[in-house]
Enzyme design. Structure first.
Site, PDB file in Angstrom:
ATOM      1  N   TYR A   1       0.867  -1.185   0.000  1.00 52.21           N
ATOM      2  CA  TYR A   1       0.000   0.000   0.000  1.00 52.21           C
ATOM      3  C   TYR A   1       0.896   1.223   0.000  1.00 52.21           C
ATOM      4  O   TYR A   1       1.848   1.303   0.792  1.00 52.21           O
ATOM      5  CB  TYR A   1      -0.904  -0.010   1.233  1.00 52.21           C
ATOM      6  CG  TYR A   1      -1.761   1.226   1.421  1.00 52.21           C
ATOM      7  CD1 TYR A   1      -1.511   2.124   2.463  1.00 52.21           C
ATOM      8  CD2 TYR A   1      -2.842   1.503   0.581  1.00 52.21           C
ATOM      9  CE1 TYR A   1      -2.308   3.248   2.655  1.00 52.21           C
ATOM     10  CE2 TYR A   1      -3.641   2.621   0.767  1.00 52.21           C
ATOM     11  CZ  TYR A   1      -3.360   3.498   1.808  1.00 52.21           C
ATOM     12  OH  TYR A   1      -4.142   4.615   1.985  1.00 52.21           O
TER      13      TYR A   1
ATOM     14  N   ASP B   1       9.386   2.842  -0.856  1.00 55.69           N
ATOM     15  CA  ASP B   1       8.388   3.515  -0.029  1.00 55.69           C
ATOM     16  C   ASP B   1       8.700   3.173   1.429  1.00 55.69           C
ATOM     17  O   ASP B   1       8.314   2.114   1.924  1.00 55.69           O
ATOM     18  CB  ASP B   1       6.983   3.059  -0.427  1.00 55.69           C
ATOM     19  CG  ASP B   1       5.924   3.721   0.445  1.00 55.69           C
ATOM     20  OD1 ASP B   1       4.723   3.505   0.170  1.00 55.69           O
ATOM     21  OD2 ASP B   1       6.286   4.445   1.397  1.00 55.69           O
TER      22      ASP B   1
ATOM     23  N   LYS C   1       5.209   9.560   8.584  1.00 54.63           N
ATOM     24  CA  LYS C   1       5.087   9.016   9.950  1.00 54.63           C
ATOM     25  C   LYS C   1       6.168   9.514  10.909  1.00 54.63           C
ATOM     26  O   LYS C   1       6.110  10.648  11.395  1.00 54.63           O
ATOM     27  CB  LYS C   1       5.051   7.482   9.866  1.00 54.63           C
ATOM     28  CG  LYS C   1       3.818   6.958   9.079  1.00 54.63           C
ATOM     29  CD  LYS C   1       3.748   5.454   9.046  1.00 54.63           C
ATOM     30  CE  LYS C   1       2.751   4.945   8.037  1.00 54.63           C
ATOM     31  NZ  LYS C   1       1.371   4.910   8.525  1.00 54.63           N
TER      32      LYS C   1
END
Ligand code: KE4
Length: 449
Positions: free
Chosen positions: A166, A261, A289
Protein backbone atom coordinates in the site's frame (compact mmCIF):
# COMPACT_ATOMS: atom_id res chain seq x y z
CA UNK A 1 -2.90 -9.03 35.84
CA UNK A 2 -2.60 -5.35 36.67
CA UNK A 3 -1.57 -2.55 34.33
CA UNK A 4 1.12 -0.18 35.64
CA UNK A 5 -1.21 2.74 35.35
CA UNK A 6 -0.65 6.47 35.69
CA UNK A 7 -4.37 6.94 35.44
CA UNK A 8 -7.68 5.59 36.67
CA UNK A 9 -8.40 2.07 35.49
CA UNK A 10 -11.86 1.39 34.33
CA UNK A 11 -13.52 -1.02 36.74
CA UNK A 12 -11.93 -2.87 39.64
CA UNK A 13 -8.75 -4.96 39.45
CA UNK A 14 -10.81 -8.18 39.72
CA UNK A 15 -12.88 -7.24 36.69
CA UNK A 16 -9.73 -6.34 34.78
CA UNK A 17 -7.78 -9.43 35.83
CA UNK A 18 -10.24 -11.62 33.97
CA UNK A 19 -10.53 -9.17 31.13
CA UNK A 20 -14.25 -9.06 30.66
CA UNK A 21 -16.46 -6.62 28.81
CA UNK A 22 -15.09 -3.11 28.59
CA UNK A 23 -17.33 -0.15 29.26
CA UNK A 24 -17.15 1.73 25.96
CA UNK A 25 -20.34 3.74 26.24
CA UNK A 26 -18.66 7.07 25.53
CA UNK A 27 -16.98 5.69 22.40
CA UNK A 28 -20.35 4.33 21.33
CA UNK A 29 -21.98 7.72 21.82
CA UNK A 30 -19.18 9.55 20.04
CA UNK A 31 -19.41 7.14 17.15
CA UNK A 32 -23.15 7.82 16.78
CA UNK A 33 -22.42 11.55 16.68
CA UNK A 34 -19.48 11.05 14.31
CA UNK A 35 -21.56 9.09 11.83
CA UNK A 36 -23.86 12.07 11.43
CA UNK A 37 -21.08 14.25 10.02
CA UNK A 38 -18.14 12.01 9.02
CA UNK A 39 -18.42 9.24 6.40
CA UNK A 40 -18.48 5.97 8.33
CA UNK A 41 -17.80 7.98 11.49
CA UNK A 42 -14.04 7.87 10.95
CA UNK A 43 -11.41 9.83 9.06
CA UNK A 44 -9.62 6.72 7.83
CA UNK A 45 -11.31 3.38 7.10
CA UNK A 46 -9.14 1.03 9.15
CA UNK A 47 -9.98 2.99 12.31
CA UNK A 48 -13.59 1.82 12.06
CA UNK A 49 -12.26 -1.47 13.48
CA UNK A 50 -14.67 -3.45 11.29
CA UNK A 51 -11.84 -5.86 10.50
CA UNK A 52 -11.98 -7.13 14.07
CA UNK A 53 -15.76 -7.20 14.44
CA UNK A 54 -16.14 -4.19 16.71
CA UNK A 55 -19.67 -2.68 16.82
CA UNK A 56 -18.02 0.72 17.00
CA UNK A 57 -14.44 1.99 17.12
CA UNK A 58 -12.70 3.09 20.30
CA UNK A 59 -12.31 6.83 20.58
CA UNK A 60 -8.95 7.63 22.15
CA UNK A 61 -8.80 10.48 24.67
CA UNK A 62 -5.11 10.63 25.61
CA UNK A 63 -1.81 8.78 25.64
CA UNK A 64 1.41 8.77 27.61
CA UNK A 65 4.49 6.58 27.15
CA UNK A 66 3.28 3.37 25.53
CA UNK A 67 -0.21 3.67 27.03
CA UNK A 68 -3.49 4.85 25.57
CA UNK A 69 -6.69 5.80 27.39
CA UNK A 70 -9.99 5.66 25.53
CA UNK A 71 -12.87 8.08 26.03
CA UNK A 72 -14.25 5.82 28.78
CA UNK A 73 -11.00 5.81 30.70
CA UNK A 74 -9.97 2.28 29.71
CA UNK A 75 -6.19 2.00 29.66
CA UNK A 76 -4.25 -0.03 27.11
CA UNK A 77 -0.69 -0.97 26.35
CA UNK A 78 -0.28 0.32 22.79
CA UNK A 79 1.35 -1.81 20.09
CA UNK A 80 0.30 0.33 17.09
CA UNK A 81 2.22 3.60 17.68
CA UNK A 82 -0.43 5.49 15.68
CA UNK A 83 0.53 3.30 12.67
CA UNK A 84 4.19 4.14 13.17
CA UNK A 85 4.86 7.83 13.98
CA UNK A 86 4.99 7.43 17.77
CA UNK A 87 8.23 5.43 17.89
CA UNK A 88 9.24 7.35 21.05
CA UNK A 89 5.86 6.85 22.66
CA UNK A 90 3.65 9.75 23.73
CA UNK A 91 4.74 12.75 25.73
CA UNK A 92 8.46 12.50 25.11
CA UNK A 93 9.90 15.67 26.69
CA UNK A 94 12.10 16.43 23.66
CA UNK A 95 9.11 16.40 21.31
CA UNK A 96 6.66 18.14 23.64
CA UNK A 97 9.23 20.80 24.48
CA UNK A 98 9.99 21.46 20.82
CA UNK A 99 6.30 21.82 20.03
CA UNK A 100 5.62 24.15 22.95
CA UNK A 101 8.52 26.35 21.89
CA UNK A 102 7.38 26.49 18.27
CA UNK A 103 3.71 27.13 19.03
CA UNK A 104 4.62 30.45 20.66
CA UNK A 105 6.63 31.43 17.55
CA UNK A 106 3.92 30.58 15.02
CA UNK A 107 2.31 27.46 13.61
CA UNK A 108 2.42 28.14 9.86
CA UNK A 109 3.93 30.80 7.64
CA UNK A 110 3.70 29.46 4.10
CA UNK A 111 7.30 30.52 3.76
CA UNK A 112 10.67 28.81 4.26
CA UNK A 113 11.91 28.29 7.80
CA UNK A 114 15.21 27.15 9.30
CA UNK A 115 13.39 24.13 10.73
CA UNK A 116 12.66 22.58 7.34
CA UNK A 117 16.29 23.02 6.35
CA UNK A 118 17.39 21.24 9.52
CA UNK A 119 15.02 18.31 9.04
CA UNK A 120 16.05 17.99 5.39
CA UNK A 121 19.71 17.95 6.45
CA UNK A 122 19.05 15.25 9.05
CA UNK A 123 17.19 13.10 6.52
CA UNK A 124 19.96 13.46 3.93
CA UNK A 125 22.60 12.58 6.55
CA UNK A 126 20.67 9.47 7.65
CA UNK A 127 19.83 8.31 4.12
CA UNK A 128 22.86 8.90 1.84
CA UNK A 129 20.78 7.99 -1.24
CA UNK A 130 18.68 11.09 -0.52
CA UNK A 131 20.67 14.00 -1.94
CA UNK A 132 17.67 16.33 -2.18
CA UNK A 133 14.33 16.01 -0.34
CA UNK A 134 10.99 17.78 -0.56
CA UNK A 135 8.64 17.91 2.45
CA UNK A 136 4.92 17.21 1.97
CA UNK A 137 2.03 16.49 4.34
CA UNK A 138 1.35 12.76 4.11
CA UNK A 139 2.75 9.51 2.83
CA UNK A 140 0.18 9.56 0.06
CA UNK A 141 1.41 12.94 -1.10
CA UNK A 142 4.98 11.66 -0.98
CA UNK A 143 4.36 8.59 -3.13
CA UNK A 144 2.05 10.44 -5.52
CA UNK A 145 4.74 13.08 -6.03
CA UNK A 146 7.56 10.55 -6.36
CA UNK A 147 5.62 8.74 -9.08
CA UNK A 148 5.11 11.98 -11.00
CA UNK A 149 8.81 12.82 -10.71
CA UNK A 150 9.80 9.35 -11.92
CA UNK A 151 7.47 9.60 -14.90
CA UNK A 152 8.71 13.09 -15.70
CA UNK A 153 12.38 12.13 -15.39
CA UNK A 154 12.14 8.99 -17.53
CA UNK A 155 9.48 10.16 -19.96
CA UNK A 156 7.77 6.81 -19.40
CA UNK A 157 4.32 6.03 -17.95
CA UNK A 158 4.29 2.50 -16.54
CA UNK A 159 4.64 1.92 -12.80
CA UNK A 160 5.25 -1.48 -11.23
CA UNK A 161 3.86 -2.10 -7.76
CA UNK A 162 3.48 -5.26 -5.75
CA UNK A 163 0.28 -6.98 -4.70
CA UNK A 164 -0.36 -6.40 -1.01
CA UNK A 165 1.76 -3.27 -0.82
CA UNK A 166 0.00 0.00 0.00
CA UNK A 167 1.41 3.35 -1.00
CA UNK A 168 -1.44 5.63 0.08
CA UNK A 169 -4.64 6.38 -1.79
CA UNK A 170 -3.46 8.19 -4.93
CA UNK A 171 -5.34 6.86 -7.96
CA UNK A 172 -2.47 5.04 -9.73
CA UNK A 173 -1.88 2.87 -6.66
CA UNK A 174 -5.54 1.88 -6.12
CA UNK A 175 -5.16 -0.96 -8.57
CA UNK A 176 -6.35 -4.54 -8.47
CA UNK A 177 -4.45 -7.32 -10.12
CA UNK A 178 -5.35 -7.99 -13.71
CA UNK A 179 -5.64 -11.52 -15.00
CA UNK A 180 -1.92 -12.13 -15.28
CA UNK A 181 1.47 -10.75 -14.45
CA UNK A 182 1.81 -8.84 -17.69
CA UNK A 183 -1.72 -7.56 -17.85
CA UNK A 184 -2.39 -4.05 -16.71
CA UNK A 185 -4.21 -3.38 -13.49
CA UNK A 186 -7.88 -2.57 -13.02
CA UNK A 187 -9.20 0.17 -10.72
CA UNK A 188 -9.59 -1.05 -7.14
CA UNK A 189 -11.96 1.71 -6.12
CA UNK A 190 -14.89 3.57 -7.63
CA UNK A 191 -13.77 6.93 -8.92
CA UNK A 192 -10.46 5.68 -10.26
CA UNK A 193 -10.56 5.89 -14.05
CA UNK A 194 -9.45 2.79 -15.93
CA UNK A 195 -7.02 5.02 -17.78
CA UNK A 196 -5.31 5.84 -14.51
CA UNK A 197 -4.51 2.26 -13.57
CA UNK A 198 -3.91 1.22 -17.17
CA UNK A 199 -0.27 2.13 -16.60
CA UNK A 200 0.03 0.19 -13.37
CA UNK A 201 1.54 -3.29 -13.52
CA UNK A 202 1.07 -5.56 -10.50
CA UNK A 203 3.49 -8.30 -9.49
CA UNK A 204 3.48 -10.65 -6.51
CA UNK A 205 5.71 -9.40 -3.71
CA UNK A 206 8.99 -11.33 -3.48
CA UNK A 207 8.49 -12.81 -6.97
CA UNK A 208 11.77 -11.79 -8.57
CA UNK A 209 11.17 -14.04 -11.58
CA UNK A 210 7.81 -12.41 -12.33
CA UNK A 211 9.41 -9.00 -12.00
CA UNK A 212 12.06 -10.09 -14.46
CA UNK A 213 9.37 -11.24 -16.88
CA UNK A 214 7.66 -7.85 -16.71
CA UNK A 215 10.92 -6.08 -17.48
CA UNK A 216 11.73 -8.51 -20.28
CA UNK A 217 8.40 -7.70 -21.88
CA UNK A 218 7.95 -4.01 -21.10
CA UNK A 219 11.17 -2.74 -19.54
CA UNK A 220 11.49 0.22 -21.87
CA UNK A 221 7.99 1.45 -20.89
CA UNK A 222 8.57 1.36 -17.13
CA UNK A 223 9.14 4.65 -15.33
CA UNK A 224 9.60 3.10 -11.92
CA UNK A 225 9.16 0.23 -9.54
CA UNK A 226 7.70 1.27 -6.18
CA UNK A 227 8.08 -1.16 -3.31
CA UNK A 228 7.72 -1.34 0.44
CA UNK A 229 11.22 -2.70 1.11
CA UNK A 230 9.66 -4.43 4.09
CA UNK A 231 5.98 -4.87 3.40
CA UNK A 232 3.85 -3.62 6.28
CA UNK A 233 0.40 -3.40 4.70
CA UNK A 234 -0.36 -7.07 4.24
CA UNK A 235 1.01 -7.64 7.68
CA UNK A 236 4.79 -7.64 7.93
CA UNK A 237 6.41 -9.52 5.05
CA UNK A 238 10.20 -9.17 4.80
CA UNK A 239 11.95 -9.16 1.41
CA UNK A 240 13.29 -12.56 0.42
CA UNK A 241 17.05 -12.67 -0.25
CA UNK A 242 17.69 -11.26 -3.72
CA UNK A 243 14.28 -9.66 -4.22
CA UNK A 244 15.28 -6.05 -3.63
CA UNK A 245 18.62 -6.64 -5.36
CA UNK A 246 16.79 -7.94 -8.44
CA UNK A 247 14.52 -4.91 -8.49
CA UNK A 248 17.60 -2.70 -8.25
CA UNK A 249 19.38 -4.48 -11.11
CA UNK A 250 16.35 -4.53 -13.41
CA UNK A 251 15.73 -0.82 -12.87
CA UNK A 252 19.36 0.05 -13.46
CA UNK A 253 19.55 -2.04 -16.63
CA UNK A 254 16.33 -0.60 -18.09
CA UNK A 255 16.63 3.03 -17.06
CA UNK A 256 13.65 2.80 -14.71
CA UNK A 257 13.81 4.32 -11.23
CA UNK A 258 13.59 2.26 -8.04
CA UNK A 259 11.40 3.91 -5.40
CA UNK A 260 11.57 2.62 -1.84
CA UNK A 261 8.39 3.52 -0.03
CA UNK A 262 9.84 3.87 3.47
CA UNK A 263 6.84 5.64 4.96
CA UNK A 264 6.71 2.86 7.58
CA UNK A 265 10.28 1.50 7.52
CA UNK A 266 12.05 4.87 7.43
CA UNK A 267 13.78 5.36 10.80
CA UNK A 268 11.87 2.32 12.09
CA UNK A 269 13.83 -0.72 10.94
CA UNK A 270 17.17 1.10 11.18
CA UNK A 271 18.45 4.67 11.47
CA UNK A 272 18.99 4.58 7.72
CA UNK A 273 15.76 2.70 7.04
CA UNK A 274 15.40 -0.52 5.07
CA UNK A 275 17.93 0.69 2.51
CA UNK A 276 20.57 0.64 5.26
CA UNK A 277 19.34 -2.66 6.71
CA UNK A 278 19.36 -4.48 3.34
CA UNK A 279 22.13 -2.55 1.59
CA UNK A 280 20.07 -1.77 -1.52
CA UNK A 281 20.14 1.83 -2.74
CA UNK A 282 16.96 3.23 -4.34
CA UNK A 283 16.82 6.19 -6.71
CA UNK A 284 13.95 7.78 -4.75
CA UNK A 285 12.68 7.28 -1.22
CA UNK A 286 9.35 8.26 0.26
CA UNK A 287 9.00 8.95 3.97
CA UNK A 288 6.29 9.91 6.46
CA UNK A 289 5.09 9.02 9.95
CA UNK A 290 8.22 9.04 12.18
CA UNK A 291 9.81 12.11 10.53
CA UNK A 292 6.88 14.20 11.75
CA UNK A 293 6.91 12.90 15.33
CA UNK A 294 3.12 12.57 15.29
CA UNK A 295 2.33 15.68 13.22
CA UNK A 296 1.11 15.48 9.58
CA UNK A 297 4.12 14.92 7.36
CA UNK A 298 5.57 13.20 4.32
CA UNK A 299 8.69 13.58 2.21
CA UNK A 300 10.16 12.35 -1.06
CA UNK A 301 13.77 12.57 -2.07
CA UNK A 302 16.69 10.87 -3.74
CA UNK A 303 19.19 11.32 -6.54
CA UNK A 304 20.03 14.96 -7.16
CA UNK A 305 19.69 14.63 -10.95
CA UNK A 306 16.16 13.27 -10.46
CA UNK A 307 15.05 15.68 -7.75
CA UNK A 308 16.41 18.68 -9.69
CA UNK A 309 13.49 18.17 -12.07
CA UNK A 310 11.08 19.27 -9.29
CA UNK A 311 9.65 22.81 -9.51
CA UNK A 312 10.78 25.50 -9.13
CA UNK A 313 14.24 24.14 -10.06
CA UNK A 314 12.79 21.91 -12.72
CA UNK A 315 9.43 21.73 -14.42
CA UNK A 316 7.76 18.80 -12.64
CA UNK A 317 5.16 20.52 -10.56
CA UNK A 318 4.58 19.77 -6.89
CA UNK A 319 3.41 22.11 -4.13
CA UNK A 320 1.72 22.35 -0.72
CA UNK A 321 0.42 25.04 1.59
CA UNK A 322 1.57 23.31 4.74
CA UNK A 323 4.63 21.55 3.34
CA UNK A 324 7.47 21.93 5.84
CA UNK A 325 5.02 23.05 8.52
CA UNK A 326 7.04 24.38 11.47
CA UNK A 327 5.24 22.27 14.09
CA UNK A 328 5.74 19.06 12.09
CA UNK A 329 9.36 19.98 11.46
CA UNK A 330 9.97 20.73 15.15
CA UNK A 331 8.43 17.41 16.23
CA UNK A 332 10.28 15.53 13.51
CA UNK A 333 13.66 17.06 14.38
CA UNK A 334 13.14 16.30 18.07
CA UNK A 335 12.21 12.70 17.25
CA UNK A 336 15.23 12.15 15.02
CA UNK A 337 17.50 13.68 17.65
CA UNK A 338 16.41 11.01 20.12
CA UNK A 339 16.60 8.22 17.53
CA UNK A 340 20.15 9.30 16.65
CA UNK A 341 21.32 8.54 20.17
CA UNK A 342 23.65 5.58 20.57
CA UNK A 343 21.95 2.27 21.33
CA UNK A 344 18.39 3.32 20.47
CA UNK A 345 17.86 0.78 17.68
CA UNK A 346 19.45 -1.98 19.70
CA UNK A 347 17.00 -1.15 22.52
CA UNK A 348 14.06 -1.11 20.08
CA UNK A 349 15.13 -4.44 18.60
CA UNK A 350 15.56 -6.01 22.03
CA UNK A 351 12.10 -4.86 23.12
CA UNK A 352 10.52 -6.16 19.92
CA UNK A 353 12.28 -9.53 20.28
CA UNK A 354 11.13 -9.80 23.91
CA UNK A 355 7.53 -9.12 22.91
CA UNK A 356 7.58 -11.52 19.96
CA UNK A 357 9.06 -14.33 22.00
CA UNK A 358 6.20 -13.99 24.46
CA UNK A 359 3.54 -13.98 21.75
CA UNK A 360 4.99 -16.89 19.82
CA UNK A 361 5.48 -19.01 22.93
CA UNK A 362 1.87 -18.35 23.89
CA UNK A 363 0.59 -19.49 20.48
CA UNK A 364 2.89 -22.49 20.15
CA UNK A 365 2.19 -23.68 23.70
CA UNK A 366 -1.46 -23.93 22.69
CA UNK A 367 -0.66 -25.66 19.42
CA UNK A 368 -2.28 -22.86 17.42
CA UNK A 369 -0.94 -22.44 13.84
CA UNK A 370 0.77 -19.05 13.88
CA UNK A 371 3.63 -17.36 12.08
CA UNK A 372 5.37 -14.29 13.35
CA UNK A 373 7.18 -12.06 10.86
CA UNK A 374 9.32 -9.31 12.35
CA UNK A 375 11.82 -6.77 11.05
CA UNK A 376 13.20 -4.42 13.68
CA UNK A 377 10.34 -2.86 15.64
CA UNK A 378 7.54 -3.92 13.27
CA UNK A 379 5.92 -7.32 13.38
CA UNK A 380 2.79 -9.33 12.60
CA UNK A 381 1.49 -12.54 14.15
CA UNK A 382 -0.29 -14.32 11.30
CA UNK A 383 -2.86 -16.91 12.29
CA UNK A 384 -1.73 -19.53 9.81
CA UNK A 385 1.18 -21.86 9.25
CA UNK A 386 4.23 -20.29 7.72
CA UNK A 387 6.02 -19.15 5.79
CA UNK A 388 4.19 -15.94 4.90
CA UNK A 389 6.16 -14.43 2.03
CA UNK A 390 3.49 -12.70 -0.07
CA UNK A 391 -0.12 -11.56 -0.03
CA UNK A 392 -1.45 -14.95 -1.12
CA UNK A 393 0.24 -16.49 1.92
CA UNK A 394 -1.01 -13.72 4.21
CA UNK A 395 -4.57 -14.25 3.04
CA UNK A 396 -4.44 -17.80 4.33
CA UNK A 397 -4.53 -16.36 7.85
CA UNK A 398 -7.60 -17.02 9.95
CA UNK A 399 -8.95 -13.47 10.16
CA UNK A 400 -11.88 -14.55 12.34
CA UNK A 401 -9.44 -15.94 14.89
CA UNK A 402 -7.36 -12.76 14.64
CA UNK A 403 -10.52 -10.75 15.40
CA UNK A 404 -11.21 -12.87 18.48
CA UNK A 405 -7.53 -12.43 19.53
CA UNK A 406 -7.74 -8.68 19.02
CA UNK A 407 -10.88 -8.35 21.17
CA UNK A 408 -9.43 -10.58 23.87
CA UNK A 409 -6.21 -8.57 23.97
CA UNK A 410 -8.22 -5.36 24.16
CA UNK A 411 -10.27 -6.66 27.08
CA UNK A 412 -6.98 -7.55 28.75
CA UNK A 413 -5.53 -4.10 28.26
CA UNK A 414 -3.58 -4.41 25.02
CA UNK A 415 -4.31 -2.34 21.88
CA UNK A 416 -3.27 -4.07 18.64
CA UNK A 417 -3.69 -3.06 15.00
CA UNK A 418 -7.38 -3.72 14.20
CA UNK A 419 -6.58 -5.86 11.16
CA UNK A 420 -4.62 -9.03 10.51
CA UNK A 421 -3.11 -7.28 7.50
CA UNK A 422 -1.36 -4.49 9.38
CA UNK A 423 1.83 -4.21 11.43
CA UNK A 424 2.25 -4.08 15.16
CA UNK A 425 4.78 -1.34 15.81
CA UNK A 426 6.50 -0.98 19.15
CA UNK A 427 7.89 2.18 20.68
CA UNK A 428 10.88 2.96 22.83
CA UNK A 429 8.45 3.67 25.66
CA UNK A 430 7.35 0.03 25.93
CA UNK A 431 8.44 -1.33 29.31
CA UNK A 432 9.11 -4.82 30.65
CA UNK A 433 5.81 -4.50 32.53
CA UNK A 434 4.01 -3.68 29.27
CA UNK A 435 5.53 -6.72 27.57
CA UNK A 436 4.48 -8.84 30.54
CA UNK A 437 0.89 -7.58 30.22
CA UNK A 438 0.82 -8.37 26.49
CA UNK A 439 2.37 -11.80 26.96
CA UNK A 440 -0.02 -12.71 29.76
CA UNK A 441 -3.00 -11.56 27.70
CA UNK A 442 -1.86 -13.60 24.72
CA UNK A 443 -1.26 -16.63 26.91
CA UNK A 444 -4.75 -16.40 28.38
CA UNK A 445 -6.21 -16.15 24.88
CA UNK A 446 -4.45 -19.14 23.44
CA UNK A 447 -5.04 -21.22 26.57
CA UNK A 448 -8.74 -20.53 26.21
CA UNK A 449 -8.95 -21.88 22.67
P1 KE4 B 1 -0.53 8.39 4.67
O1 KE4 B 1 -1.11 9.11 3.44
O2 KE4 B 1 -1.57 7.57 5.41
O3 KE4 B 1 0.26 9.34 5.58
O4 KE4 B 1 0.57 7.37 4.13
C1 KE4 B 1 0.21 6.46 3.13
C2 KE4 B 1 1.18 5.29 3.18
C3 KE4 B 1 2.17 5.21 2.23
N1 KE4 B 1 3.07 4.18 2.24
C4 KE4 B 1 3.01 3.23 3.20
C5 KE4 B 1 4.02 2.13 3.18
C6 KE4 B 1 2.02 3.28 4.21
O5 KE4 B 1 1.96 2.31 5.14
C7 KE4 B 1 1.08 4.33 4.20
C8 KE4 B 1 -0.03 4.43 5.23
N2 KE4 B 1 -0.07 3.42 6.24
C9 KE4 B 1 -1.37 3.12 6.81
C10 KE4 B 1 -1.21 1.95 7.78
N3 KE4 B 1 -0.88 0.75 7.13
C11 KE4 B 1 -1.99 4.32 7.43
C12 KE4 B 1 -3.18 4.02 8.32
C13 KE4 B 1 -4.47 4.48 7.68
O6 KE4 B 1 -4.62 4.38 6.43
O7 KE4 B 1 -5.33 4.95 8.47
Amino acid sequence: MYLQSQGKLNGSRDERDGGGELNTETSKRLFAEAQRCIPGGVNSPVRAMKGVGMPHPLFIARARGAHLWDADGNEFVDLVSSWGPMILGWGHPEVVGALHAQIDLGTSFGAPTALEVELAQRICEALPSVELVRMVNSGTEATMSALRVARGFTGRDKVVKFIGCYHGHADPFLAAAGSGVLTLALPDSPGVPRATTADTILVEYNDAAALGAVFAARGDEIACVIVEPVAGNMGVVPPQPGFLETARRLCTDSGALLIFDEVITGFRVAWGGAQERYGVVPDLTTLGKIIGGGLPVGAFGGRADVMETVAPLGSTYQAGTLSGNPLAMAAGIATLKVLAEVGVYEELEARAVQLCQGLVEAALSAGVPATLNRVGAMMTLFFCDGPVTDFADARRADTALYARYWRHMLEHGVYLAPSQFESAMVSLALTDADVAVATAAARSFFKGL
